[in-house]
Design a protein around this motif. Structure first.
Motif, PDB file in Angstrom:
ATOM      1  N   ARG A 101      19.359  29.507  39.349  1.00 45.30           N
ATOM      2  CA  ARG A 101      18.009  29.016  39.047  1.00 45.30           C
ATOM      3  C   ARG A 101      17.231  30.061  38.242  1.00 45.30           C
ATOM      4  N   LEU A 102      17.357  31.326  38.610  1.00 44.54           N
ATOM      5  CA  LEU A 102      16.677  32.385  37.876  1.00 44.54           C
ATOM      6  C   LEU A 102      17.182  32.478  36.442  1.00 44.54           C
ATOM      7  N   LEU A 103      18.503  32.439  36.262  1.00 46.72           N
ATOM      8  CA  LEU A 103      19.063  32.502  34.915  1.00 46.72           C
ATOM      9  C   LEU A 103      18.668  31.291  34.083  1.00 46.72           C
ATOM     10  N   THR A 104      18.548  30.133  34.732  1.00 43.37           N
ATOM     11  CA  THR A 104      18.115  28.946  34.013  1.00 43.37           C
ATOM     12  C   THR A 104      16.717  29.141  33.463  1.00 43.37           C
ATOM     13  N   TRP A 105      15.820  29.659  34.279  1.00 40.37           N
ATOM     14  CA  TRP A 105      14.440  29.857  33.846  1.00 40.37           C
ATOM     15  C   TRP A 105      14.308  31.002  32.842  1.00 40.37           C
ATOM     16  N   VAL A 106      15.230  31.950  32.880  1.00 35.17           N
ATOM     17  CA  VAL A 106      15.135  33.087  31.962  1.00 35.17           C
ATOM     18  C   VAL A 106      15.845  32.792  30.640  1.00 35.17           C
ATOM     19  N   LEU A 107      17.036  32.226  30.700  1.00 35.07           N
ATOM     20  CA  LEU A 107      17.840  32.065  29.489  1.00 35.07           C
ATOM     21  C   LEU A 107      17.498  30.829  28.663  1.00 35.07           C
ATOM     22  N   LEU A 108      17.263  29.695  29.316  1.00 34.86           N
ATOM     23  CA  LEU A 108      17.077  28.465  28.544  1.00 34.86           C
ATOM     24  C   LEU A 108      15.824  28.466  27.668  1.00 34.86           C
ATOM     25  N   PRO A 109      14.687  28.986  28.129  1.00 37.31           N
ATOM     26  CA  PRO A 109      13.566  29.059  27.185  1.00 37.31           C
ATOM     27  C   PRO A 109      13.866  29.957  25.984  1.00 37.31           C
ATOM     28  N   GLY A 110      14.581  31.053  26.221  1.00 36.65           N
ATOM     29  CA  GLY A 110      14.956  31.917  25.103  1.00 36.65           C
ATOM     30  C   GLY A 110      15.858  31.205  24.117  1.00 36.65           C
ATOM     31  N   ILE A 111      16.837  30.486  24.615  1.00 40.91           N
ATOM     32  CA  ILE A 111      17.728  29.723  23.742  1.00 40.91           C
ATOM     33  C   ILE A 111      16.938  28.666  22.973  1.00 40.91           C
ATOM     34  N   PHE A 112      16.012  28.018  23.650  1.00 43.19           N
ATOM     35  CA  PHE A 112      15.208  26.985  22.989  1.00 43.19           C
ATOM     36  C   PHE A 112      14.384  27.586  21.855  1.00 43.19           C
ATOM     37  N   TYR A 113      13.652  28.678  22.155  1.00 46.14           N
ATOM     38  CA  TYR A 113      12.763  29.240  21.140  1.00 46.14           C
ATOM     39  C   TYR A 113      13.499  30.033  20.066  1.00 46.14           C
ATOM     40  N   LEU A 114      14.677  30.554  20.356  1.00 48.40           N
ATOM     41  CA  LEU A 114      15.417  31.301  19.346  1.00 48.40           C
ATOM     42  C   LEU A 114      16.379  30.450  18.531  1.00 48.40           C
ATOM     43  N   PHE A 115      16.745  29.269  19.035  1.00 50.23           N
ATOM     44  CA  PHE A 115      17.724  28.447  18.328  1.00 50.23           C
ATOM     45  C   PHE A 115      17.136  27.117  17.861  1.00 50.23           C
ATOM     46  N   PHE A 116      16.620  26.330  18.782  1.00 42.08           N
ATOM     47  CA  PHE A 116      16.190  24.983  18.429  1.00 42.08           C
ATOM     48  C   PHE A 116      14.899  24.959  17.619  1.00 42.08           C
ATOM     49  N   VAL A 117      13.933  25.800  17.956  1.00 38.79           N
ATOM     50  CA  VAL A 117      12.670  25.799  17.214  1.00 38.79           C
ATOM     51  C   VAL A 117      12.873  26.204  15.762  1.00 38.79           C
ATOM     52  N   PRO A 118      13.588  27.295  15.444  1.00 38.78           N
ATOM     53  CA  PRO A 118      13.769  27.624  14.014  1.00 38.78           C
ATOM     54  C   PRO A 118      14.518  26.543  13.230  1.00 38.78           C
ATOM     55  N   PHE A 119      15.561  25.961  13.841  1.00 38.63           N
ATOM     56  CA  PHE A 119      16.279  24.909  13.123  1.00 38.63           C
ATOM     57  C   PHE A 119      15.420  23.662  12.979  1.00 38.63           C
TER      58      PHE A 119
END
Length: 157
Positions: free
Chosen positions: A98-116
């Motif tokens: 649960r901790l890794l989900t809250w830490v990693l997924l927002p980073g992946i979203f803002y570093l990958f999906f938002v720029p594309f």
């Protein structure tokens, strides 16, 4: 229409109850828990020995003591103390997940999906050049009386 028939309770008893969730087999035979515990402890002991010799004697000793505790609990009390240790490690794993989900997924979203997404929005809006014509009666187009689809699939091989 066929009327509802009563079910068989013995058949329903073996079906997994999704409301209870996954639980370790505390009701099962103890030799399975013993074997699983000894295997976990042997893997932990080998990791502890590697850490002891190559990294740090203190951390290796801690890992080896945890492995010995798991082996002792699995051999002495497979459905009591060992089951408690398994539940504690499962809860720890769920918490870390649960901790890794809250830490990693927002980073992946803002570093990958938002720029594309921004790159795709920068491009041409409608590559097919579709438009809405308010004066058109309908957008329906009649099919030409050419090849029928079912006839073209008559001999597929």
């Amino acid at each position: 229409m066929e009327a509802n028939r009563p079910g068989r309770p013995e058949a329903a008893a073996v079906i997994w109850n999704w409301q209870e969730g996954d639980r370790p087999d505390a009701e099962g035979p103890p030799h399975g828990s013993r074997l699983r515990g000894v295997l976990q402890a042997s893997i932990g002991a080998s990791v502890g020995a590697g850490v002891f010799w190559f990294v740090s004697q203190t951390f290796g000793t801690v890992i080896f003591v945890i492995a010995a505790t798991i082996a002792f609990a699995a051999l002495v009390s497979p459905s009591g103390l060992y089951a408690l240790i398994e539940r504690a490690f499962a809860a720890l794993g769920r918490g870390i997940a649960r901790l890794l989900t809250w830490v990693l997924l927002p980073g992946i979203f803002y570093l990958f999906f938002v720029p594309f997404g921004l790159l795709f929005r920068r491009g041409q809006r409608d590559s097919m050049k579709r438009f809405f014509d308010p004066s058109a009666d309908s957008y329906w187009s009649d099919r030409s009386a050419g090849v029928v689809a079912s006839a073209s699939r008559a001999r597929q091989f």
